[in-house]
Scaffold this motif. Structure first.
Motif, short mmCIF file in Angstrom:
data_model
loop_
_atom_site.label_atom_id
_atom_site.label_comp_id
_atom_site.label_asym_id
_atom_site.label_seq_id
_atom_site.Cartn_x
_atom_site.Cartn_y
_atom_site.Cartn_z
N GLY A 25 0.90 -1.06 0.21
CA GLY A 25 0.12 -0.13 -0.16
C GLY A 25 1.08 1.61 -0.09
O GLY A 25 0.06 2.04 -1.01
N LEU A 26 1.83 1.44 0.55
CA LEU A 26 2.90 2.66 0.68
C LEU A 26 3.57 2.61 -0.48
O LEU A 26 3.35 3.57 -0.78
N ALA A 27 4.60 1.39 -1.11
CA ALA A 27 4.66 1.80 -2.40
C ALA A 27 3.90 1.66 -4.00
O ALA A 27 4.12 3.40 -4.42
N ALA A 28 2.15 1.91 -3.70
CA ALA A 28 0.96 2.34 -4.25
C ALA A 28 1.40 3.74 -4.22
O ALA A 28 0.81 4.17 -5.09
N ALA A 29 1.10 4.24 -2.83
CA ALA A 29 1.03 5.10 -2.72
C ALA A 29 1.98 6.42 -2.96
O ALA A 29 1.00 7.40 -3.60
N VAL A 30 2.89 5.73 -3.22
CA VAL A 30 4.01 6.39 -3.20
C VAL A 30 4.21 6.64 -4.95
O VAL A 30 3.64 7.88 -5.44
N ILE A 32 1.17 6.73 -6.90
CA ILE A 32 0.11 7.23 -7.50
C ILE A 32 0.32 8.84 -6.97
O ILE A 32 0.53 9.62 -8.05
N ALA A 33 1.18 8.95 -6.33
CA ALA A 33 1.18 10.45 -5.60
C ALA A 33 2.21 11.09 -6.52
O ALA A 33 2.12 12.12 -6.95
N ALA A 34 3.59 10.59 -6.42
CA ALA A 34 4.51 10.78 -7.69
C ALA A 34 4.40 10.64 -9.19
O ALA A 34 4.64 11.79 -9.85
N GLY A 35 3.72 9.24 -9.33
CA GLY A 35 3.93 8.82 -10.85
C GLY A 35 2.40 9.41 -11.50
O GLY A 35 2.53 9.62 -12.75
N VAL A 36 1.02 9.76 -11.36
CA VAL A 36 0.88 10.16 -11.54
C VAL A 36 0.21 12.13 -12.46
O VAL A 36 0.67 12.07 -13.57
N PRO A 37 1.49 12.77 -11.58
CA PRO A 37 1.84 14.42 -11.84
C PRO A 37 2.75 14.14 -13.02
O PRO A 37 2.91 14.95 -14.48
N LEU A 38 3.47 13.10 -13.15
CA LEU A 38 5.15 13.31 -13.94
C LEU A 38 4.63 12.62 -15.00
O LEU A 38 4.89 12.84 -15.81
N VAL A 39 3.75 11.58 -15.36
CA VAL A 39 2.79 11.20 -16.50
C VAL A 39 2.55 12.29 -16.81
O VAL A 39 2.68 12.21 -18.29
N TRP A 40 1.63 12.91 -15.83
CA TRP A 40 0.50 14.11 -16.88
C TRP A 40 1.70 15.26 -17.74
O TRP A 40 1.84 15.70 -18.59
N VAL A 41 2.97 15.42 -16.84
CA VAL A 41 4.03 16.03 -17.63
C VAL A 41 4.77 16.08 -18.59
O VAL A 41 5.06 16.47 -19.56
N TRP A 42 5.00 14.34 -18.67
CA TRP A 42 5.49 13.92 -19.68
C TRP A 42 4.71 13.81 -20.65
O TRP A 42 5.19 14.54 -22.06
N ARG A 120 -5.49 5.56 7.30
CA ARG A 120 -3.58 5.36 8.20
C ARG A 120 -2.67 5.10 7.55
O ARG A 120 -2.20 6.58 7.27
N LEU A 121 -3.19 5.11 5.98
CA LEU A 121 -2.05 4.87 5.10
C LEU A 121 -1.90 6.67 4.75
O LEU A 121 -1.09 7.29 3.68
N PHE A 122 -3.18 6.90 3.95
CA PHE A 122 -2.79 8.39 3.82
C PHE A 122 -2.66 9.35 4.46
O PHE A 122 -1.45 10.36 4.51
N VAL A 123 -2.32 9.18 5.61
CA VAL A 123 -1.66 10.25 6.77
C VAL A 123 -0.40 9.99 7.28
O VAL A 123 1.02 10.19 7.00
N VAL A 124 -0.31 8.27 6.29
CA VAL A 124 1.51 8.16 6.94
C VAL A 124 1.84 8.85 5.59
O VAL A 124 3.24 9.59 5.62
N ILE A 125 1.56 8.82 4.74
CA ILE A 125 2.17 9.03 3.25
C ILE A 125 2.46 10.72 3.61
O ILE A 125 3.06 11.60 2.70
N ALA A 126 1.16 11.38 4.33
CA ALA A 126 1.57 13.14 3.93
C ALA A 126 2.47 13.44 5.43
O ALA A 126 3.53 14.44 4.11
N VAL A 127 2.55 12.87 6.19
CA VAL A 127 4.09 12.93 6.46
C VAL A 127 5.22 12.16 6.01
O VAL A 127 5.91 13.31 6.11
N LEU A 128 5.40 11.80 5.50
CA LEU A 128 6.25 11.24 5.17
C LEU A 128 7.04 12.74 3.73
O LEU A 128 8.11 12.46 3.56
#
Length: 151
Positions: A25-30, A32-42, A120-128
């Motif tokens: 879940g952490l890997a998927a969240a990271v 999604i959080a970084a991959g989606v904007p990078l794909v659209w910029v590409w 909980r996963l979204f909270v952890v990703i936001a803190v990281l």
């Protein structure tokens, strides 16, 4: 003795399964959080071709793509949550924030204070993400101020 051994193995398998789910879940969240904007910029860079300026149409393409992608991801997440949490458990939870309760309201009981795994996963990703931004900002970003004296 044999029953204790099976119980310990079952607990170890359960811990390994939940650790795998958490790391996945952490890997998927990271991603999604970084991959989606990078794909659209590409995609926008491929549409722009050799031009290197950001036109309003490219900015709209990037913004709309990111928003629509996140909306689709939220729909998928809500479908997963519906299957995972269950309707009865979700309705039995009383989920009011402290600012949305009256002073006469009954105190929260311990059973209603928990959060679901997606929350909980979204909270952890936001803190990281905040910690990563602070490290980048203070140690790697460099100074935006000019290094030359005024006179």
């Amino acid at each position: 003795m044999a029953a204790d051994g099976r119980g310990a193995r079952r607990a170890a398998r359960g811990a390994a399964r939940w650790t795998g789910w958490t790391l996945g879940g952490l890997a998927a969240a990271v991603l999604i959080a970084a991959g989606v904007p990078l794909v659209w910029v590409w995609i926008a860079s491929q549409v722009a071709g050799t031009k290197r300026d950001l036109t309003p149409s490219l900015a709209i393409l990037i913004t709309t793509g990111i928003l629509v992608s996140y909306w689709v991801i939220l729909l998928i997440g809500s479908a997963i949550r519906r299957r995972w949490v269950g309707k009865e458990e979700d309705q039995s939870r009383q989920r009011r924030m402290s600012w949305n309760r009256s002073f006469r309201d009954e105190p929260l009981d311990v059973a209603n204070q928990g959060s679901d795994p997606i929350e909980r996963l979204f909270v952890v990703i936001a803190v990281l993400a905040v910690i990563a931004f602070e490290i980048w900002f203070f140690f790697f970003a460099g100074s935006p101020l000019p290094n030359q004296p005024l006179f």
